[in-house]
Design a protein around this motif. Structure first.
Motif, PDB file in Angstrom:
ATOM      1  N   THR A 283       1.401  -1.416   0.211  1.00 38.17           N
ATOM      2  CA  THR A 283      -0.204   0.041  -0.071  1.00 38.17           C
ATOM      3  C   THR A 283       1.155   1.663   0.253  1.00 38.17           C
ATOM      4  O   THR A 283       0.223   1.961  -0.270  1.00 38.17           O
ATOM      5  N   VAL A 356      -3.080  -5.996  -0.075  1.00 40.23           N
ATOM      6  CA  VAL A 356      -4.714  -4.928   0.545  1.00 40.23           C
ATOM      7  C   VAL A 356      -4.669  -4.505   1.868  1.00 40.23           C
ATOM      8  O   VAL A 356      -4.841  -3.863   2.532  1.00 40.23           O
ATOM      9  N   TYR A 504      -7.831   0.450  -8.515  1.00 41.55           N
ATOM     10  CA  TYR A 504      -8.482   0.086  -6.793  1.00 41.55           C
ATOM     11  C   TYR A 504      -7.051   0.676  -6.014  1.00 41.55           C
ATOM     12  O   TYR A 504      -7.300   1.603  -4.573  1.00 41.55           O
ATOM     13  N   ARG A 505      -6.190  -0.246  -6.185  1.00 41.59           N
ATOM     14  CA  ARG A 505      -4.832   0.233  -5.535  1.00 41.59           C
ATOM     15  C   ARG A 505      -4.717   1.700  -4.603  1.00 41.59           C
ATOM     16  O   ARG A 505      -3.900   2.268  -4.701  1.00 41.59           O
ATOM     17  N   HIS A 508      -6.347   3.353  -2.770  1.00 41.88           N
ATOM     18  CA  HIS A 508      -6.297   3.552  -1.666  1.00 41.88           C
ATOM     19  C   HIS A 508      -5.071   3.565  -1.466  1.00 41.88           C
ATOM     20  O   HIS A 508      -5.188   3.691   0.287  1.00 41.88           O
ATOM     21  N   SER A 512      -4.515   5.193   3.090  1.00 42.97           N
ATOM     22  CA  SER A 512      -4.531   3.697   3.565  1.00 42.97           C
ATOM     23  C   SER A 512      -3.218   4.106   5.317  1.00 42.97           C
ATOM     24  O   SER A 512      -3.704   3.448   6.026  1.00 42.97           O
ATOM     25  N   PHE A 518      -8.991  -0.780   2.785  1.00 41.11           N
ATOM     26  CA  PHE A 518      -9.466  -1.125   1.308  1.00 41.11           C
ATOM     27  C   PHE A 518     -10.624  -1.868   0.893  1.00 41.11           C
ATOM     28  O   PHE A 518     -11.277  -0.756  -0.352  1.00 41.11           O
ATOM     29  N   VAL A 521     -12.417   2.106   0.184  1.00 41.13           N
ATOM     30  CA  VAL A 521     -12.660   2.933  -0.421  1.00 41.13           C
ATOM     31  C   VAL A 521     -13.216   1.606  -1.932  1.00 41.13           C
ATOM     32  O   VAL A 521     -13.949   2.740  -2.997  1.00 41.13           O
TER      33      VAL A 521
END
Length: 562
Positions: A283, A356, A504-505, A508, A512, A518, A521
């Motif tokens: 992350t 995640v 998506y990551r 995040h 984070s 995660f 999000v």
């Protein structure tokens, strides 16, 4: 919990669509900004045959997709399926500069499509797992001083000590695998440390082979990247750290302590930690995008680069697996993704650090005999008709009158066995079943195998199974899956799961460190569709069947040819 948005730059307003999906404040208190001011997140994927990108907005809607196929769009590299198969039939590599040139072409396609790079607040990506990239000495100076008037391909011509990267299809490092397992104290001990026994495609063994067979090139190497961290390095303008999750596919990372294993490093090469750099959480925000991309494409200098990871971990993010979930991809080979509750590395399958959730794990199992075996039985027992095949599943009872089958048309990975083996309700091996019993024996046997081997890695079913791949459109097959696992089955579109998971990551990664999970999000992403629930008698029928399956598999393994 502190406001997760306090740590963000002003460019990501608390009134943006992403923040509205996460903020603890009532949406009515925010005045929506112009949609063109809303954040965009990019997810890249450097896979075996292509490089792709997906752009999403703060609502997680897909705004843009682009793709570059290596074989057809970059024919000068003369790859087949994105790789070069060498004369020994074991060595498989890909040209590093092909990946670089593909990224040039991909970004140029986006620019031609008038994609607005200035809206991108963060980017991340994934790469085919296990592949390694070898940067030549002083390449870091080149990376940090890229001329935006030239392409990356032109600028990095002389930056790699090894022009052709070993990739995951390579199986030429058997000797190095044996050495590594011996150094670690055996295959199981190596699996306990790194999450997997030694595999030829895993990066540590490839590094050991390269050091032994090409010592001059190895001596000229300043940094070793995975495909994922190599791609991140291009965007960062500096060497990017290997993330915990992709680093788990190297036979080098201690997945419990999340640092390089001294035992494994010493077995591969002296001072290897200096070439790898320190691994970081998946992350992590690595830093701002390189000024090269600001000036050449119009990225904002506030755009963040979030650690890239492997394609399998990124797919877990794209499918939004949760603790207790399992994903079963029903394709040419069947692949099982797990979010295990307990850590039990085994001689089969792989355990990786979770991409995640920093303190969690994921597991991966591959089964070679998937759809091709299902199609063979369909052709032989159902006249080539999926309708007849499905009817056979409907017309036979759960548990198949106690008949169990093992169908390994080719040498299986999990477990290492080959051949077809049928057993009646008394555990006596028989030569044949009726057509209808054969169909159910195949499907039940495949899914009992998936469950048995998942449980050996510490998995215990708690929530749901996500089904993907070609056979996930067959409701009768999914009903058997639901019954065997005694869990509801959902389907989900994962056509771009690695890219989407990377996007998506990226989103995040920005929040984070503020404690935003995660799943906060991605909570507004499309939900999987429920397609099957277990029969009320499923647990009663399959609990004893699974015990029998485990015993019978041991019998089959004892029969395998030497």
């Amino acid at each position: 919990m502190a406001d997760p948005w306090d740590s963000l730059s002003p460019s990501l307003s608390p009134c943006s669509p992403l923040s509205l999906s996460l903020s603890l404040s009532p949406p009515s208190l925010c005045v929506m900004a112009d949609p063109w001011d809303s954040p965009v997140f990019l997810g890249f994927d450097v896979s075996s045959q292509q490089v792709k990108v997906v752009a999403i907005d703060g609502r997680l809607d897909v705004l843009h997709q682009s793709i570059v196929h290596f074989d057809s769009e970059l024919p000068e590299f003369r790859t087949q399926g994105g790789v070069h198969l060498h004369g020994d039939g074991l060595t498989v590599t890909s040209p590093v500069l092909m990946w670089v040139k593909a990224l040039d072409l991909l970004l140029d396609k986006m620019k031609t499509a008038e994609f607005d790079f200035s809206r991108v607040r963060a980017l991340s990506g994934s790469g085919q797992q296990h592949g390694s990239v070898y940067w030549r000495r002083r390449a870091s100076e080149t990376l940090s001083q890229l001329d935006p008037d030239q392409s990356l391909h032109q600028l990095l011509q002389d930056s790699f000590s090894v022009p052709d990267s070993p990739v995951w299809m390579d199986s030429s490092s058997s000797q190095q695998c044996q050495h590594l397992e011996a150094a670690a104290g055996g295959a199981q001990r190596l699996a306990d440390i790194t999450g997997s026994r030694a595999y030829e495609r895993f990066t540590g063994n490839q590094i050991a082979k390269l050091r032994q067979t090409r010592p001059e090139d190895f001596q000229d190497t300043e940094r070793i990247s995975l495909v994922s961290s190599f791609a991140a390095s291009l965007f960062l303008g500096d060497y990017a750290a290997i993330d915990y999750s992709d680093g788990s596919g190297m036979n080098l990372l201690d997945i419990s302590s999340r640092v390089w294993s001294e035992i494994c490093l010493d077995a591969v090469a002296p001072h290897l930690d200096r070439l790898l750099g320190a691994p970081l959480p998946s992350t992590s925000v690595l830093g701002p995008v390189s000024s090269y991309f600001v000036h050449r494409y119009g990225f904002s200098d506030g755009c963040s680069v979030v650690a890239f990871t492997g394609d399998n971990p990124a797919s877990l993010a794209g499918m939004r697996l949760q603790p207790g979930d399992m994903s079963v991809s029903l394709g040419t080979s069947d692949t099982v993704f797990l979010w295990p509750q307990q850590l039990h590395p085994a001689l089969e399958g792989h355990v990786f650090c979770n991409p995640v959730e920093r303190e969690e794990y994921m597991a991966l199992l591959c089964f070679k005999n998937g759809s091709l075996t299902r199609e063979r039985i369909r052709n032989r027992c159902a006249g080539g008709s999926w309708e007849v095949f499905s009817a056979a599943l409907r017309d036979t009872p759960l548990g198949n009158h106690g008949n169990i089958g093992f169908y390994f048309d080719t040498m299986e990975i999990t477990p290492a066995a080959v051949g077809v083996h049928r057993f009646d309700s008394d555990d006596t091996e028989v030569s044949s079943f009726s057509d209808q019993l054969e169909v159910r024996a195949l499907v039940e046997g495949q899914f009992m195998s998936r469950r048995v081997h998942a449980e050996r890695l510490g998995f215990s079913m708690r929530t749901r199974v996500l089904a993907t791949g070609g056979a996930s459109s067959n409701k009768e097959i999914l009903q058997v899956l639901s019954d065997v696992f005694n869990a509801p089955v959902f389907t989900i579109d994962v056509s771009n799961s690695a890219c989407l998971g990377s996007a998506y990551r990226a989103a995040h990664g920005l929040v984070s460190e503020s404690g935003v999970s995660f799943f906060d999000v991605v909570k507004n992403a499309p939900e999987p569709q429920l397609v099957a629930t277990p029969h009320p008698a499923a647990q009663e029928v399959y609990a004893p069947m699974l015990r029998r399956y485990r015993r019978l598999e041991e019998r089959v393994l004892k029969q395998r040819p030497t």
